[in-house]
Structure formats: C-alpha cells, structure tokens
Design a protein around this motif. Structure first.
Motif, PDB file in Angstrom:
ATOM      1  N   PRO A   4       0.779  -1.246   0.000  1.00 13.80           N
ATOM      2  CA  PRO A   4       0.000   0.000   0.000  1.00 13.80           C
ATOM      3  C   PRO A   4       0.813   1.299   0.000  1.00 13.80           C
ATOM      4  O   PRO A   4       0.468   2.236  -0.725  1.00 13.80           O
ATOM      5  CB  PRO A   4      -0.852  -0.107   1.273  1.00 13.80           C
ATOM      6  N   VAL A   5       1.876   1.398   0.782  1.00 13.47           N
ATOM      7  CA  VAL A   5       2.648   2.642   0.829  1.00 13.47           C
ATOM      8  C   VAL A   5       3.386   2.860  -0.492  1.00 13.47           C
ATOM      9  O   VAL A   5       3.461   3.982  -0.997  1.00 13.47           O
ATOM     10  CB  VAL A   5       3.611   2.647   2.031  1.00 13.47           C
ATOM     11  N   PHE A  11       1.713   5.901  -7.458  1.00 14.88           N
ATOM     12  CA  PHE A  11       0.545   6.175  -8.283  1.00 14.88           C
ATOM     13  C   PHE A  11      -0.387   7.277  -7.773  1.00 14.88           C
ATOM     14  O   PHE A  11      -1.113   7.870  -8.555  1.00 14.88           O
ATOM     15  CB  PHE A  11      -0.269   4.895  -8.490  1.00 14.88           C
ATOM     16  N   LEU A  12      -0.391   7.546  -6.486  1.00 15.25           N
ATOM     17  CA  LEU A  12      -1.298   8.566  -5.954  1.00 15.25           C
ATOM     18  C   LEU A  12      -0.594   9.889  -5.657  1.00 15.25           C
ATOM     19  O   LEU A  12      -1.106  10.957  -5.995  1.00 15.25           O
ATOM     20  CB  LEU A  12      -1.986   8.060  -4.686  1.00 15.25           C
ATOM     21  N   TYR A  15      -0.324  12.921  -7.995  1.00 10.70           N
ATOM     22  CA  TYR A  15      -1.562  13.625  -8.330  1.00 10.70           C
ATOM     23  C   TYR A  15      -2.178  14.346  -7.133  1.00 10.70           C
ATOM     24  O   TYR A  15      -3.215  14.986  -7.271  1.00 10.70           O
ATOM     25  CB  TYR A  15      -2.580  12.637  -8.901  1.00 10.70           C
ATOM     26  N   LEU A  16      -1.547  14.251  -5.971  1.00 11.18           N
ATOM     27  CA  LEU A  16      -2.070  14.874  -4.762  1.00 11.18           C
ATOM     28  C   LEU A  16      -1.261  16.116  -4.410  1.00 11.18           C
ATOM     29  O   LEU A  16      -0.088  16.226  -4.751  1.00 11.18           O
ATOM     30  CB  LEU A  16      -2.013  13.889  -3.597  1.00 11.18           C
ATOM     31  N   GLU A  17      -1.906  17.055  -3.733  1.00 13.64           N
ATOM     32  CA  GLU A  17      -1.217  18.229  -3.219  1.00 13.64           C
ATOM     33  C   GLU A  17      -0.973  18.020  -1.732  1.00 13.64           C
ATOM     34  O   GLU A  17      -1.905  17.764  -0.979  1.00 13.64           O
ATOM     35  CB  GLU A  17      -2.067  19.482  -3.424  1.00 13.64           C
ATOM     36  N   PHE A  18       0.270  18.105  -1.332  1.00 17.17           N
ATOM     37  CA  PHE A  18       0.635  17.928   0.065  1.00 17.17           C
ATOM     38  C   PHE A  18       0.973  19.286   0.658  1.00 17.17           C
ATOM     39  O   PHE A  18       1.551  20.137   0.001  1.00 17.17           O
ATOM     40  CB  PHE A  18       1.863  17.015   0.198  1.00 17.17           C
ATOM     41  N   GLN A  44       9.537   9.013   3.006  1.00 12.94           N
ATOM     42  CA  GLN A  44       9.314   9.982   1.929  1.00 12.94           C
ATOM     43  C   GLN A  44       7.878  10.499   1.934  1.00 12.94           C
ATOM     44  O   GLN A  44       7.646  11.705   1.776  1.00 12.94           O
ATOM     45  CB  GLN A  44       9.656   9.363   0.580  1.00 12.94           C
ATOM     46  N   LEU A  45       6.909   9.623   2.125  1.00 10.60           N
ATOM     47  CA  LEU A  45       5.513  10.075   2.163  1.00 10.60           C
ATOM     48  C   LEU A  45       5.240  10.924   3.406  1.00 10.60           C
ATOM     49  O   LEU A  45       4.604  11.975   3.319  1.00 10.60           O
ATOM     50  CB  LEU A  45       4.559   8.888   2.116  1.00 10.60           C
TER      51      LEU A  45
END
Length: 69
Positions: A4-5, A11-12, A15-18, A44-45
């Motif tokens: 999952p991570v 892939f996610l 496309y996301l704004e952090f 990293q996430l």
C-alpha cells in the motif's frame, strides 16, 4: 500487486497536493515493511506532510530522524 505505501508513493502522490506542516511526526514502520526494504517509502511520504519525521519501534536506532531543509 503492490504494497500500500509503495502504491501511494508511485501512483497517488504525483496527483495529490501535500501541505508540509511544521512540527514532528513519529512514524512506525511495520517489521515486515522494514524487512522488505520499504522504510524509505514510508519516510518519503511522511516527509511530504511534516518537516521532521522520526522512526519508532523495535530495530530503529534511538534518535534516527529525517529532517528536511
């Protein structure tokens, strides 16, 4: 099949704004993920969300911290 991570990172996340917050996050990486060499993906996430990320749990050296500039 992706862990999952790793899936989120590959892939996610593009496309996301952090929004990186000031402060500290304690991050626990499960033993199976550590054994698979995935600790960097977790860090990293988490680093996209917080300026300071500390690893916790068994097998993590005391004071291991990833600090972003």
């Amino acid at each position: 099949m992706y862990e999952p991570v790793t899936f989120m990172k590959l892939f996610l996340a593009p496309y996301l704004e952090f929004e990186q917050k000031k402060g500290h996050v304690a991050l626990h990486v499960p033993c199976t993920s550590k054994q698979a060499g995935l600790t960097d993906n977790f860090v990293q996430l988490a680093s996209k969300c917080s300026q300071e990320v500390s690893l916790t749990g068994a097998g993590s050296p005391q004071g291991v911290t990833a600090v972003l500039p």
